[in-house]
Enzyme design. Structure first.
Site, PDB file in Angstrom:
ATOM      1  N   GLU A  74       0.858  -1.204   0.000  1.00 37.83           N
ATOM      2  CA  GLU A  74       0.000   0.000   0.000  1.00 37.83           C
ATOM      3  C   GLU A  74       0.883   1.239   0.000  1.00 37.83           C
ATOM      4  OE1 GLU A  74      -3.489   0.871  -0.222  1.00 37.83           O
ATOM      5  OE2 GLU A  74      -2.377   2.741  -0.366  1.00 37.83           O
ATOM      6  N   THR A  81      -9.762   4.163  -0.841  1.00 30.92           N
ATOM      7  CA  THR A  81     -10.665   5.287  -1.094  1.00 30.92           C
ATOM      8  C   THR A  81     -11.820   5.246  -0.111  1.00 30.92           C
ATOM      9  OG1 THR A  81     -10.150   5.147  -3.447  1.00 30.92           O
ATOM     10  CG2 THR A  81     -12.152   6.350  -2.858  1.00 30.92           C
ATOM     11  N   GLY A 217     -24.834  14.658 -11.472  1.00 28.11           N
ATOM     12  CA  GLY A 217     -25.954  14.321 -10.565  1.00 28.11           C
ATOM     13  C   GLY A 217     -26.020  12.827 -10.339  1.00 28.11           C
ATOM     14  N   ILE A 220     -22.222  10.565  -5.972  1.00 23.61           N
ATOM     15  CA  ILE A 220     -21.441  11.530  -5.179  1.00 23.61           C
ATOM     16  C   ILE A 220     -22.150  12.879  -5.190  1.00 23.61           C
ATOM     17  CG2 ILE A 220     -19.264  12.834  -5.089  1.00 23.61           C
ATOM     18  CD1 ILE A 220     -17.794  10.361  -5.984  1.00 23.61           C
ATOM     19  N   GLU A 239     -26.467  18.169 -14.266  1.00 22.85           N
ATOM     20  CA  GLU A 239     -26.391  16.785 -14.743  1.00 22.85           C
ATOM     21  C   GLU A 239     -26.605  16.755 -16.260  1.00 22.85           C
ATOM     22  OE1 GLU A 239     -25.764  13.525 -13.731  1.00 22.85           O
ATOM     23  OE2 GLU A 239     -26.288  13.096 -15.806  1.00 22.85           O
ATOM     24  N   HIS A 479     -43.809  -4.935  14.919  1.00 22.87           N
ATOM     25  CA  HIS A 479     -44.555  -3.677  14.944  1.00 22.87           C
ATOM     26  C   HIS A 479     -44.118  -2.865  16.159  1.00 22.87           C
ATOM     27  CE1 HIS A 479     -47.920  -0.886  14.678  1.00 22.87           C
ATOM     28  NE2 HIS A 479     -48.129  -1.082  15.974  1.00 22.87           N
TER      29      HIS A 479
HETATM   30  P1  FAD Z   1      -9.692   1.598  -3.348  1.00 23.40           P
HETATM   31  O1  FAD Z   1     -10.554   1.717  -2.177  1.00 23.40           O
HETATM   32  O2  FAD Z   1      -9.563   2.771  -4.241  1.00 23.40           O
HETATM   33  O3  FAD Z   1      -8.268   1.178  -2.800  1.00 23.40           O
HETATM   34  C1  FAD Z   1      -7.165   1.064  -3.647  1.00 23.40           C
HETATM   35  C2  FAD Z   1      -5.917   1.192  -2.802  1.00 23.40           C
HETATM   36  O4  FAD Z   1      -4.795   0.878  -3.617  1.00 23.40           O
HETATM   37  C3  FAD Z   1      -5.661   2.620  -2.303  1.00 23.40           C
HETATM   38  O5  FAD Z   1      -5.398   2.590  -0.923  1.00 23.40           O
HETATM   39  C4  FAD Z   1      -4.426   3.099  -3.079  1.00 23.40           C
HETATM   40  O6  FAD Z   1      -3.606   3.969  -2.333  1.00 23.40           O
HETATM   41  C5  FAD Z   1      -3.729   1.767  -3.334  1.00 23.40           C
HETATM   42  N1  FAD Z   1      -2.850   1.771  -4.515  1.00 23.40           N
HETATM   43  C6  FAD Z   1      -3.164   2.176  -5.768  1.00 23.40           C
HETATM   44  N2  FAD Z   1      -2.117   1.937  -6.602  1.00 23.40           N
HETATM   45  C7  FAD Z   1      -1.155   1.383  -5.834  1.00 23.40           C
HETATM   46  C8  FAD Z   1       0.141   0.900  -6.114  1.00 23.40           C
HETATM   47  N3  FAD Z   1       0.646   0.904  -7.351  1.00 23.40           N
HETATM   48  N4  FAD Z   1       0.884   0.413  -5.089  1.00 23.40           N
HETATM   49  C9  FAD Z   1       0.389   0.365  -3.816  1.00 23.40           C
HETATM   50  N5  FAD Z   1      -0.848   0.795  -3.507  1.00 23.40           N
HETATM   51  C10 FAD Z   1      -1.605   1.285  -4.503  1.00 23.40           C
HETATM   52  N6  FAD Z   1     -18.946   2.570  -2.130  1.00 23.40           N
HETATM   53  C11 FAD Z   1     -19.880   1.967  -1.375  1.00 23.40           C
HETATM   54  O7  FAD Z   1     -20.084   0.758  -1.499  1.00 23.40           O
HETATM   55  N7  FAD Z   1     -20.623   2.681  -0.479  1.00 23.40           N
HETATM   56  C12 FAD Z   1     -20.449   3.999  -0.314  1.00 23.40           C
HETATM   57  O8  FAD Z   1     -21.136   4.600   0.508  1.00 23.40           O
HETATM   58  C13 FAD Z   1     -19.484   4.660  -1.094  1.00 23.40           C
HETATM   59  N8  FAD Z   1     -19.275   5.979  -0.957  1.00 23.40           N
HETATM   60  C14 FAD Z   1     -18.312   6.586  -1.699  1.00 23.40           C
HETATM   61  C15 FAD Z   1     -18.134   7.953  -1.558  1.00 23.40           C
HETATM   62  C16 FAD Z   1     -17.177   8.604  -2.298  1.00 23.40           C
HETATM   63  C17 FAD Z   1     -16.978  10.100  -2.129  1.00 23.40           C
HETATM   64  C18 FAD Z   1     -16.356   7.870  -3.193  1.00 23.40           C
HETATM   65  C19 FAD Z   1     -15.280   8.558  -3.981  1.00 23.40           C
HETATM   66  C20 FAD Z   1     -16.529   6.511  -3.353  1.00 23.40           C
HETATM   67  C21 FAD Z   1     -17.516   5.858  -2.606  1.00 23.40           C
HETATM   68  N9  FAD Z   1     -17.758   4.502  -2.744  1.00 23.40           N
HETATM   69  C22 FAD Z   1     -18.730   3.887  -2.005  1.00 23.40           C
HETATM   70  C23 FAD Z   1     -16.981   3.684  -3.685  1.00 23.40           C
HETATM   71  C24 FAD Z   1     -15.852   2.926  -2.933  1.00 23.40           C
HETATM   72  O9  FAD Z   1     -15.056   3.848  -2.247  1.00 23.40           O
HETATM   73  C25 FAD Z   1     -15.034   2.127  -3.912  1.00 23.40           C
HETATM   74  O10 FAD Z   1     -15.862   1.324  -4.714  1.00 23.40           O
HETATM   75  C26 FAD Z   1     -14.034   1.246  -3.164  1.00 23.40           C
HETATM   76  O11 FAD Z   1     -13.189   2.010  -2.358  1.00 23.40           O
HETATM   77  C27 FAD Z   1     -13.216   0.416  -4.149  1.00 23.40           C
HETATM   78  O12 FAD Z   1     -12.360  -0.401  -3.436  1.00 23.40           O
HETATM   79  P2  FAD Z   1     -10.990  -0.921  -4.058  1.00 23.40           P
HETATM   80  O13 FAD Z   1     -10.363  -1.767  -3.008  1.00 23.40           O
HETATM   81  O14 FAD Z   1     -11.214  -1.480  -5.384  1.00 23.40           O
HETATM   82  O15 FAD Z   1     -10.103   0.381  -4.286  1.00 23.40           O
HETATM   83  P1  NAI Z   2     -21.712   8.395 -11.151  1.00 22.52           P
HETATM   84  O1  NAI Z   2     -21.371   7.575 -12.315  1.00 22.52           O
HETATM   85  O2  NAI Z   2     -22.597   7.879 -10.093  1.00 22.52           O
HETATM   86  O3  NAI Z   2     -22.364   9.764 -11.627  1.00 22.52           O
HETATM   87  C1  NAI Z   2     -21.730  10.637 -12.510  1.00 22.52           C
HETATM   88  C2  NAI Z   2     -22.801  11.509 -13.123  1.00 22.52           C
HETATM   89  O4  NAI Z   2     -22.165  12.570 -13.819  1.00 22.52           O
HETATM   90  C3  NAI Z   2     -23.675  10.772 -14.135  1.00 22.52           C
HETATM   91  O5  NAI Z   2     -25.023  10.981 -13.818  1.00 22.52           O
HETATM   92  C4  NAI Z   2     -23.288  11.390 -15.463  1.00 22.52           C
HETATM   93  O6  NAI Z   2     -24.357  11.447 -16.375  1.00 22.52           O
HETATM   94  C5  NAI Z   2     -22.862  12.787 -15.043  1.00 22.52           C
HETATM   95  N1  NAI Z   2     -21.923  13.444 -15.957  1.00 22.52           N
HETATM   96  C6  NAI Z   2     -20.886  12.900 -16.635  1.00 22.52           C
HETATM   97  N2  NAI Z   2     -20.246  13.844 -17.339  1.00 22.52           N
HETATM   98  C7  NAI Z   2     -20.882  15.020 -17.106  1.00 22.52           C
HETATM   99  C8  NAI Z   2     -20.681  16.353 -17.529  1.00 22.52           C
HETATM  100  N3  NAI Z   2     -19.663  16.688 -18.314  1.00 22.52           N
HETATM  101  N4  NAI Z   2     -21.541  17.300 -17.092  1.00 22.52           N
HETATM  102  C9  NAI Z   2     -22.551  16.984 -16.248  1.00 22.52           C
HETATM  103  N5  NAI Z   2     -22.787  15.729 -15.812  1.00 22.52           N
HETATM  104  C10 NAI Z   2     -21.952  14.764 -16.215  1.00 22.52           C
HETATM  105  O7  NAI Z   2     -20.283   8.846 -10.543  1.00 22.52           O
HETATM  106  P2  NAI Z   2     -19.918   9.593  -9.196  1.00 22.52           P
HETATM  107  O8  NAI Z   2     -21.102  10.251  -8.602  1.00 22.52           O
HETATM  108  O9  NAI Z   2     -18.720  10.399  -9.515  1.00 22.52           O
HETATM  109  O10 NAI Z   2     -19.500   8.380  -8.259  1.00 22.52           O
HETATM  110  C11 NAI Z   2     -18.403   7.538  -8.640  1.00 22.52           C
HETATM  111  C12 NAI Z   2     -18.586   6.165  -8.083  1.00 22.52           C
HETATM  112  O11 NAI Z   2     -18.482   6.158  -6.685  1.00 22.52           O
HETATM  113  C13 NAI Z   2     -19.940   5.589  -8.436  1.00 22.52           C
HETATM  114  O12 NAI Z   2     -19.735   4.622  -9.428  1.00 22.52           O
HETATM  115  C14 NAI Z   2     -20.440   4.950  -7.207  1.00 22.52           C
HETATM  116  O13 NAI Z   2     -20.516   3.576  -7.405  1.00 22.52           O
HETATM  117  C15 NAI Z   2     -19.409   5.254  -6.126  1.00 22.52           C
HETATM  118  N6  NAI Z   2     -20.099   5.897  -5.001  1.00 22.52           N
HETATM  119  C16 NAI Z   2     -20.976   5.161  -4.275  1.00 22.52           C
HETATM  120  C17 NAI Z   2     -21.667   5.717  -3.236  1.00 22.52           C
HETATM  121  C18 NAI Z   2     -22.645   4.880  -2.498  1.00 22.52           C
HETATM  122  O14 NAI Z   2     -22.647   3.674  -2.696  1.00 22.52           O
HETATM  123  N7  NAI Z   2     -23.475   5.459  -1.644  1.00 22.52           N
HETATM  124  C19 NAI Z   2     -21.481   7.116  -2.843  1.00 22.52           C
HETATM  125  C20 NAI Z   2     -20.568   7.815  -3.704  1.00 22.52           C
HETATM  126  C21 NAI Z   2     -19.896   7.203  -4.723  1.00 22.52           C
END
Ligand code: FAD
Ligand code: NAI
Length: 496
Positions: A74, A81, A217, A220, A239, A479
Site C-alpha cells: 500500500e 478510497t 448528478g 457523489i 447533470e 410492529h
Molecule cells: P480503493 O478503495 O480505491 O483502494 C485502492 C488502494 O490501492 C488505495 O489505498 C491506493 O492507495 C492503493 N494503490 C493504488 N495503486 C497502488 C500501487 N501501485 N501500489 C500500492 N498501492 C496502490 N462505495 C460503497 O459501497 N458505499 C459507499 O457509501 C461509497 N461511498 C463513496 C463515496 C465517495 C466520495 C467515493 C469517492 C466513493 C464511494 N464509494 C462507495 C466507492 C468505494 O469507495 C469504492 O468502490 C471502493 O473504495 C473500491 O475499493 P478498491 O479496493 O477497489 O479500491
Molecule cells: P456516477 O457515475 O454515479 O455519476 C456521474 C454523473 O455525472 C452521471 O449521472 C453522469 O451522467 C454525469 N456526468 C458525466 N459527465 C458530465 C458532464 N460533463 N456534465 C454533467 N454531468 C456529467 O459517478 P460519481 O457520482 O462520480 O461516483 C463515482 C462512483 O463512486 C460511483 O460509481 C459509485 O458507485 C461510487 N459511489 C458510491 C456511493 C454509495 O454507494 N453510496 C457514494 C458515492 C460514490
C-alpha cells in the site's frame, strides 16, 4: 461479471475462532500445506495483493485465513478510497449534517435546543476521528492474521514478481486491487483553484462553502448536495442526462429530485457544461447549455463528480503488458487478467464500483487462489445512497426485466401510512417491487424511505435464494417498524 458458475451454495468458508471446517481438514491432510496449515511455496509469498482498500484488505485477510502466506502493498493509508476519502467520511459528514437538521426541527417534538449552529471544522474532526479508528482496526487485523504490510508503490514486474518500493518480492499469485481516482473531463477552466473533487473535499481543509456548484448528478453529487443543503449552502447540481441517478429506477430519481428541490437545491438536467470561469468578485461561474439555451451557475467552489477512472498508472513495469479496456484491467469470471497468475478485483477492473463489490470479489478471488469453492454469490449487488430519505436498490428495474423477457409485475407501497415513519416525521417515501408473474420470483426492489439502506438486504437475500412473493409475504415482521411496509409490499404483490 458472471461468476455464478463456480458459486456453490452451502459452502461455509472459515471464520476466526470457528471449529476446523472442511477446508481446514483438507489443508492438514494436503501435501501442499505444512503442518501449521500454511501452503508451501518457493516464493516469498503465496499471494501479494497490491492496494489495501476494501478489495485488497478483505482479499488479504481471507487469503491468510485460508492458509496462504500473504502480503499487501500500500502506497498511502490502509483502507483505500472507501475509508479515507469515500464511503466512511461522506457518511460521517452526512450524519453530522443530519444531526444539525434534526436539532433545528427538534421543537416540533417538544425539545428546546436553544440556539442551533454548526462548526464545520469540528464536523471534519469527528469524521477524521472515525476514519482513524477504522484504519487502526485494519492494521490490527493484518497483524493478528499474519498479513505482511509492505509500504510503498507496488509495481508488477511480470508474472510472480512485484516491486514494493525498492524491494523485489516473488509470489505464486498477484492480486491487483488498486482502485480508482476521480475522472476529470476536458472542460476549459477545470484545473483552476476552487474546482475540486471528492478527494480534496474529504481529505482537504474543512472549508464550508456558502454556495457550491456540483457537476454530475450521480451518487457523489446527490450525497454532497444533501450534506451542503442541510447546512444552508446554496447548491446547484448540473447533470448531463435527463434525470439524476439516471441508471436507477425512475420513481427514485423523480422523488429525489423533488425532495432536493424542496430543500433549496437547484437541479439542472440535460445540461452540458461548457466552461468554468472566475468572476471579478472571486466566485466561480459554470457556463452550461441546456436544451439549446445557455445558462450559468455561480458558486464559491465547484465540485466535479462525473465518475471515477480505474487506477493503473505506473502499475506495470516497462515491457509488461496487460489487456485493458478504457483503462480498466480486463478479467475473466475468475478475476484472471491476461498475465498468468495475476488477478484484478475492485474498482480497477469492475463495472460496478462499490466497496462491498470490491470486498466480495476479494473474498472470492482468495478462495479461487486457495482452490476452494466461492462462498459469495456475486450476481446480486445492492446499491445504497445515503440521502434523505435513504435509497436502497437491488436487482432489476422494470425496464430491464421487460427487456429480459420476464412477465413483469410491480407492486408499490407509500410510506405515509407506516406508523414508524409518522413517529419520526419521515419524508415522502415508497417501496417498489419488481417480480416475475410466471414464477412469482422477486427480480428487483427499489426503496426510498427511512433505513432503506439496511432493509434492502432482505430483498437481496430473497433474490439470491430465488424466493417468491408468497414466501416473503409469509414472514411476520415486528410492529412498529419501517420493515412492516415490506410485509405490506409483499401482500400487495401477492394479490397481483
Ligand atoms: P480503493 O478503495 O480505491 O483502494 C485502492 C488502494 O490501492 C488505495 O489505498 C491506493 O492507495 C492503493 N494503490 C493504488 N495503486 C497502488 C500501487 N501501485 N501500489 C500500492 N498501492 C496502490 N462505495 C460503497 O459501497 N458505499 C459507499 O457509501 C461509497 N461511498 C463513496 C463515496 C465517495 C466520495 C467515493 C469517492 C466513493 C464511494 N464509494 C462507495 C466507492 C468505494 O469507495 C469504492 O468502490 C471502493 O473504495 C473500491 O475499493 P478498491 O479496493 O477497489 O479500491
Ligand atoms: P456516477 O457515475 O454515479 O455519476 C456521474 C454523473 O455525472 C452521471 O449521472 C453522469 O451522467 C454525469 N456526468 C458525466 N459527465 C458530465 C458532464 N460533463 N456534465 C454533467 N454531468 C456529467 O459517478 P460519481 O457520482 O462520480 O461516483 C463515482 C462512483 O463512486 C460511483 O460509481 C459509485 O458507485 C461510487 N459511489 C458510491 C456511493 C454509495 O454507494 N453510496 C457514494 C458515492 C460514490
Amino acid at each position: 461479471m458472471g461468476s455464478k458458475p463456480f458459486f456453490q451454495k452451502g459452502f461455509g468458508g472459515e471464520t476466526e475462532g470457528a471449529q476446523p471446517s472442511g477446508n481446514a481438514c483438507i489443508r492438514v491432510c494436503n501435501p501442499h500445506y505444512n503442518q501449521k496449515g500454511t501452503k508451501k511455496t518457493m516464493s516469498d509469498f503465496n499471494v501479494i495483493v497490491i492496494g489495501a482498500g476494501p478489495g485488497g484488505y478483505v482479499c488479504a485477510l481471507k487469503a491468510a485465513a485460508l492458509g496462504l502466506k500473504t502480503a499487501v502493498v500500500e502506497e498511502r493509508d490502509v483502507g483505500g478510497t472507501c475509508l479515507n476519502r469515500g464511503c466512511i467520511p461522506t457518511k460521517a459528514l452526512l450524519h453530522a449534517s443530519e444531526v444539525y437538521a434534526e436539532a433545528k426541527g427538534a421543537e416540533a417534538y417538544g425539545v428546546t435546543v436553544g440556539s442551533c449552529a454548526f462548526d464545520f471544522t469540528k464536523m471534519h474532526e469527528k469524521k477524521s476521528e472515525t476514519v482513524a479508528k477504522l484504519r487502526g482496526g485494519i492494521e490490527s487485523l493484518f497483524k493478528s492474521a499474519g498479513v505482511t504490510l509492505l509500504r510503498g508503490k507496488g509495481v508488477v514486474e511480470g508474472s510472480g514478481k512485484v516491486r514494493a518500493g525498492e524491494t523485489l518480492y516473488t509470489a505464486d499469485s498477484i492480486v491487483i486491487a488498486t482502485g480508482s481516482t476521480p475522472a476529470r473531463p476536458p472542460i476549459p477552466g477545470l484545473s483552476q483553484e476552487g474546482v475540486i473533487t471528492s478527494d480534496e473535499l474529504l481529505e482537504g481543509e474543512a472549508t464550508f462553502d456558502e454556495s457550491l456548484v456540483i457537476i454530475g448528478g450521480g451518487v457523489i453529487g446527490v450525497e454532497f448536495a444533501s450534506v451542503y443543503a442541510r447546512l444552508g449552502c446554496r447548491v446547484t447540481v448540473i447533470e448531463a442526462l435527463p434525470r439524476l441517478l439516471a441508471r436507477m429506477d425512475k420513481d427514485l430519481s423523480q422523488n429525489l429530485q423533488m425532495l432536493l428541490k424542496k430543500k433549496g437545491v437547484k437541479v439542472l438536467t440535460d445540461a452540458m457544461v461548457k466552461e468554468i470561469v472566475r468572476d471579478g468578485d472571486g466566485a466561480l461561474t459554470v457556463r452550461y447549455e441546456t436544451k439549446g439555451k445557455e445558462g450559468a451557475a455561480q458558486g464559491s467552489r465547484v465540485l466535479v463528480a462525473i465518475g471515477r477512472r480505474p487506477n493503473a498508472a505506473g502499475l506495470f513495469a516497462p515491457g509488461v503488458e496487460v489487456e485493458t479496456n478504457r483503462g480498466a484491467i480486463v478479467v475473466n469470471d475468475r478475476f484472471e487478467t491476461s498475465l498468468p497468475g495475476v488477478y484484478a478485483i475492485g474498482d480497477v477492473s469492475s463495472k460496478i464500483q462499490l466497496a462491498h463489490v470490491a470486498s466480495a470479489q476479494g473474498t472470492v478471488v482468495a478462495e479461487e487462489i486457495a482452490g476452494v469453492a466461492a462462498s459469495v454469490d456475486l450476481s446480486t449487488v445492492p446499491s445504497c445512497i445515503y440521502v434523505s430519505p435513504e435509497i436502497g436498490s437491488v436487482g432489476l428495474i422494470e425496464e430491464e426485466a421487460a427487456e429480459q423477457g420476464y412477465d413483469v409485475k410491480t407492486a408499490k407501497v407509500m410510506m405515509y401510512a407506516n406508523g414508524k415513519t409518522l413517529i419520526v416525521g419521515g419524508e415522502r417515501g415508497f417501496m417498489k417491487l419488481v417480480f416475475d408473474g410466471a414464477t412469482r420470483r422477486i427480480l428487483g426492489a427499489h426503496l426510498m424511505c427511512e433505513r432503506a439502506t439496511d432493509m434492502i438486504s432482505e430483498f437481496s437475500a430473497a433474490i439470491v435464494n430465488g424466493l417468491t412473493v408468497e414466501q416473503m409475504a409469509s414472514v411476520i415482521r415486528p410492529h412498529p417498524t419501517f420493515n412492516e411496509a415490506v410485509s405490506e409490499l409483499f401482500e400487495a404483490a401477492a394479490r397481483l
